[in-house]
Write a protein that holds these residues in place. Structure first.
Motif, PDB file in Angstrom:
ATOM      1  N   LYS A  33       6.687   7.171  10.556  1.00  0.00           N
ATOM      2  CA  LYS A  33       5.193   6.683  10.737  1.00  0.00           C
ATOM      3  C   LYS A  33       4.786   5.210  10.126  1.00  0.00           C
ATOM      4  O   LYS A  33       4.427   4.371  10.744  1.00  0.00           O
ATOM      5  N   ALA A  34       5.713   5.398   8.894  1.00  0.00           N
ATOM      6  CA  ALA A  34       5.242   3.974   8.122  1.00  0.00           C
ATOM      7  C   ALA A  34       6.102   2.675   9.083  1.00  0.00           C
ATOM      8  O   ALA A  34       5.594   1.664   9.117  1.00  0.00           O
ATOM      9  N   LYS A  35       7.150   3.119   9.605  1.00  0.00           N
ATOM     10  CA  LYS A  35       7.858   2.333  10.337  1.00  0.00           C
ATOM     11  C   LYS A  35       7.342   1.906  11.291  1.00  0.00           C
ATOM     12  O   LYS A  35       7.664   0.588  12.065  1.00  0.00           O
ATOM     13  N   PHE A  79       0.966  -1.154   0.174  1.00  0.00           N
ATOM     14  CA  PHE A  79       0.068  -0.035   0.069  1.00  0.00           C
ATOM     15  C   PHE A  79       0.865   1.413  -0.127  1.00  0.00           C
ATOM     16  O   PHE A  79       1.954   1.181   0.305  1.00  0.00           O
ATOM     17  N   SER A  80       0.269   2.254  -0.188  1.00  0.00           N
ATOM     18  CA  SER A  80       0.905   3.582  -0.338  1.00  0.00           C
ATOM     19  C   SER A  80       0.793   4.248   1.251  1.00  0.00           C
ATOM     20  O   SER A  80      -0.012   3.601   1.754  1.00  0.00           O
ATOM     21  N   PRO A  81       1.424   5.172   1.569  1.00  0.00           N
ATOM     22  CA  PRO A  81       1.443   5.932   2.826  1.00  0.00           C
ATOM     23  C   PRO A  81      -0.053   6.401   2.960  1.00  0.00           C
ATOM     24  O   PRO A  81      -0.416   6.607   4.331  1.00  0.00           O
ATOM     25  N   SER A  82      -0.806   6.473   2.125  1.00  0.00           N
ATOM     26  CA  SER A  82      -2.296   6.775   2.149  1.00  0.00           C
ATOM     27  C   SER A  82      -3.034   5.922   3.245  1.00  0.00           C
ATOM     28  O   SER A  82      -4.182   6.202   3.819  1.00  0.00           O
ATOM     29  N   LEU A 116       8.729  16.526   4.074  1.00  0.00           N
ATOM     30  CA  LEU A 116       7.914  15.481   4.903  1.00  0.00           C
ATOM     31  C   LEU A 116       8.548  14.095   4.956  1.00  0.00           C
ATOM     32  O   LEU A 116       7.801  13.372   5.626  1.00  0.00           O
ATOM     33  N   LEU A 117       9.655  13.794   4.175  1.00  0.00           N
ATOM     34  CA  LEU A 117      10.009  12.396   4.008  1.00  0.00           C
ATOM     35  C   LEU A 117      10.332  11.560   5.396  1.00  0.00           C
ATOM     36  O   LEU A 117       9.792  10.634   5.599  1.00  0.00           O
ATOM     37  N   ASP A 118      11.037  12.434   6.142  1.00  0.00           N
ATOM     38  CA  ASP A 118      11.481  11.872   7.473  1.00  0.00           C
ATOM     39  C   ASP A 118      10.286  11.305   8.485  1.00  0.00           C
ATOM     40  O   ASP A 118      10.220  10.253   8.968  1.00  0.00           O
ATOM     41  N   ALA A 119       9.389  12.231   8.385  1.00  0.00           N
ATOM     42  CA  ALA A 119       8.127  12.041   9.310  1.00  0.00           C
ATOM     43  C   ALA A 119       7.151  10.981   8.562  1.00  0.00           C
ATOM     44  O   ALA A 119       6.749  10.028   9.254  1.00  0.00           O
ATOM     45  N   VAL A 120       7.051  10.854   7.293  1.00  0.00           N
ATOM     46  CA  VAL A 120       6.271   9.895   6.510  1.00  0.00           C
ATOM     47  C   VAL A 120       6.862   8.477   6.909  1.00  0.00           C
ATOM     48  O   VAL A 120       6.227   7.285   7.149  1.00  0.00           O
ATOM     49  N   VAL A 121       8.334   8.513   6.830  1.00  0.00           N
ATOM     50  CA  VAL A 121       8.925   7.061   6.952  1.00  0.00           C
ATOM     51  C   VAL A 121       9.010   6.707   8.543  1.00  0.00           C
ATOM     52  O   VAL A 121       8.944   5.426   8.741  1.00  0.00           O
TER      53      VAL A 121
END
Length: 416
Positions: free
Chosen positions: A166-168, A129-132, A159-164
Motif C-alpha cells: 500500500k505504501a509503495k 510519515f508513518s503508515p498511519s 501484515l508487513l507485505d500488505a502495508v509495504v
C-alpha cells in the motif's frame, strides 16, 4: 585538530550546582540496499530528569555545518517545533523531518497542520510519515511525503507485505524500514521493494569465523606494520607498487579537504616528507575501511571512520596531542573484527600496535578505553550508558555534540 570552546572556570559551589541542560546528540546510520550509508537519524539522549531542549535547537546552534553535508539527516519533529518558528533557523537541504500523526485529532486540526507542512515542503525540507498517514484523514499529507517510515516493531509480521504494498502505491515516496534485525529480514524487505533501512545490525554484522583475510586486506596490514616499524621508504613504496589501488586510496585520503593541506601530495615519499612517516599511521589505518571486494558492507567502513575521528576529537579534550593519532586508530580498529571477518584477538595478532591501543581494543582498559566507550555510546539509544560514559570523562554534552557533529562532517570530506 578540534579545539574545545572554553568557558570561564567554575568555583566549587558553582560546579556542584551546574547542570548540563544541552541535549546530547546520538545517531544511527540509514543505509541503502548495498548497505552503504546514505544518511543518519539524529536523536537526543535523555540524560537528566528534566526535559532537554529540542534536538533541532542543538543542531541550529552547533551543527549547521554538519547539516550541510552530503548525507541526508533524519530528525524527529515534535508538534511544538512544527508549529513554532524554530525551523526557520535550520538549513533545509538534505533534512528529513519525521512528523507523527495526530491520533484522535479532529479533521480541522489535521487540515490546519497540512498548511504548515506544505510551507516546509516548499522551503526545501523533506517530510517523513508513518503508515498511519495512508488512511483517508491524511489524504492531503500524502503528496507532501518523501519517505514513509516502517517501524518493524509496530507492524505485525503477517501484515508487513500488505502495508509495504500500500505504501509503495504513493507516488514519489521512498520506504524506510526501521529496526531491521537480521539478514533474512533485510533480504525480504529488499524483495518487497523497500529502499532504505535502519538498525544496529547493519554496523554489527555477524562474524564469519572461517573467512580468510583477503589479499587487499593483508597488504594493508603489512603496510601498517611497516609504517609502525619506521621501515625504509623504499620498502614501503615497493609494497604500494604491488597494489596501485592502495596507493590511490592513501593519496585520496591525505589530499581530502578534511586534512586541509595547502599542497597536493603526489606520492608516498612526498607524504612522508611533508607529514613525517609516523603521522602516516592513522592514514594507513583508514585504508582498511576502503578495501574493496572483501565482503564487508560499506556501512562498517563508514562507521569505523566516524568512530576514529570522534574518538580522536574526544581525546583531544583531555589527552596530549601526541596521543590523538592513537585514539583515532583505536576508534577505526574498534570494528577491525567486522572489517576482517575474524575475532578481534585474531585480527590484532596480525598487527604491531602500541600497548595502550591493544588494551583499549582487547580489554576496554587503559587511557583510550573511556573515549572509545563514549564514542560507541553515541551510536546507541541507551541513555544510561551514554550518561555514564560522559560522566566518566567529565565532558559536557556541548563538548560531545561538537565533536560528534564535526566527526560526521569530516568523514564526508574523505570522499570529496
Amino acid at each position: 585538530m578540534f579545539t574545545a570552546i572554553e568557558s570561564p572556570p567554575l568555583d566549587a559551589d558553582q560546579e556542584a550546582l551546574a547542570v548540563d541542560t544541552t541535549a546530547a546528540v546520538g545517531r544511527q546510520a540509514i543505509v541503502d540496499r548495498k548497505r552503504d550509508v546514505v544518511g543518519y537519524e539524529l536523536f537526543s539522549h535523555q540524560v537528566t530528569d528534566s526535559a532537554p531542549p529540542a534536538l533541532l535547537t542543538v543542531l541550529t546552534l552547533e551543527g549547521k555545518d554538519a547539516l550541510a553535508g552530503r548525507k541526508t539527516v533524519f530528525i524527529d519533529c515534535p508538534l511544538d517545533v512544527l508549529r513554532g518558528d524554530q525551523l526557520e533557523l535550520v538549513r533545509p537541504d538534505g533534512v528529513v523531518l519525521w512528523v507523527a500523526p495526530l491520533p484522535g485529532a479532529p479533521q480541522a486540526e489535521i487540515d490546519a497542520l497540512t498548511v504548515r507542512l506544505a510551507r516546509l515542503r516548499k522551503k526545501g525540507f523533506q517530510l517523513a510519515f508513518s503508515p498511519s498517514v495512508l488512511v483517508s484523514s491524511y489524504a492531503e499529507w500524502l503528496p507532501l511525503a518523501s519517505v514513509i517510515r516502517l517501524d518493524l516493531r509496530a507492524i505485525q509480521p503477517a501484515l508487513l507485505d500488505a502495508v509495504v504494498k500500500k505504501a509503495k502505491g504513493v507516488p514519489g515516496v521512498r520506504l524506510l524500514a526501521q529496526h531491521v534485525e537480521n539478514a533474512e529480514q533485510f533480504a525480504h524487505l529488499c524483495e518487497l521493494g523497500v529502499a532504505l533501512f535502519q538498525g544496529a545490525w547493519f554496523s554489527q554484522p555477524v562474524l564469519v569465523h572461517a573467512r580468510v583475510i583477503r589479499p587487499s586486506q593483508a597488504t594493508v596490514l603489512q603496510l601498517i606494520n611497516l609504517v609502525r616499524g619506521d621501515a625504509d621508504l623504499g620498502e614501503i613504496e615497493n609494497l604500494l607498487k604491488k597494489d596501485p589501488t592502495l596507493s590511490f586510496n592513501l593519496l585520496r585520503f591525505i589530499n581530502s579537504s578534511g586534512f586541509g593541506l595547502s599542497c597536493e601530495i603526489t606520492s608516498f615519499r612526498h607524504a612522508a616528507m611533508i607529514l613525517g612517516q609516523k603521522n602516516l599511521f592513522r592514514w594507513a589505518a583508514l585504508l582498511l575501511t576502503a578495501a574493496k571486494n572483501t565482503g564487508t558492507p560499506p556501512v562498517v567502513g563508514t562507521t569505523a571512520i566516524v568512530r576514529g575521528r570522534l574518538t580522536e576529537l574526544l581525546a583531544a579534550e583531555l589527552l596530549p596531542t601526541e596521543d590523538c593519532d592513537h585514539a583515532f586508530v583505536v576508534g577505526v580498529f574498534s570494528l577491525l573484527d567486522s572489517m576482517l571477518g575474524v575475532p578481534m584477538a585474531q585480527a590484532l595478532n596480525a598487527l604491531s600496535l602500541p600497548d595502550p591501543v591493544m588494551d583499549a581494543l582487547l580489554h576496554r582498559q587503559g587511557k583510550f578505553a573511556p573515549f572509545l566507550e563514549l564514542t560507541i555510546a553515541c551510536e546507541r539509544g541507551e541513555d544510561a550508558g551514554f550518561a555514564s560514559a560522559a560522566r566518566s570523562l567529565q565532558l559536557s554534552n556541548h563538548q560531545i555534540n561538537l565533536a560528534h557533529l564535526h566527526a560526521l562532517a569530516w568523514a564526508d570530506t574523505l570522499f570529496d
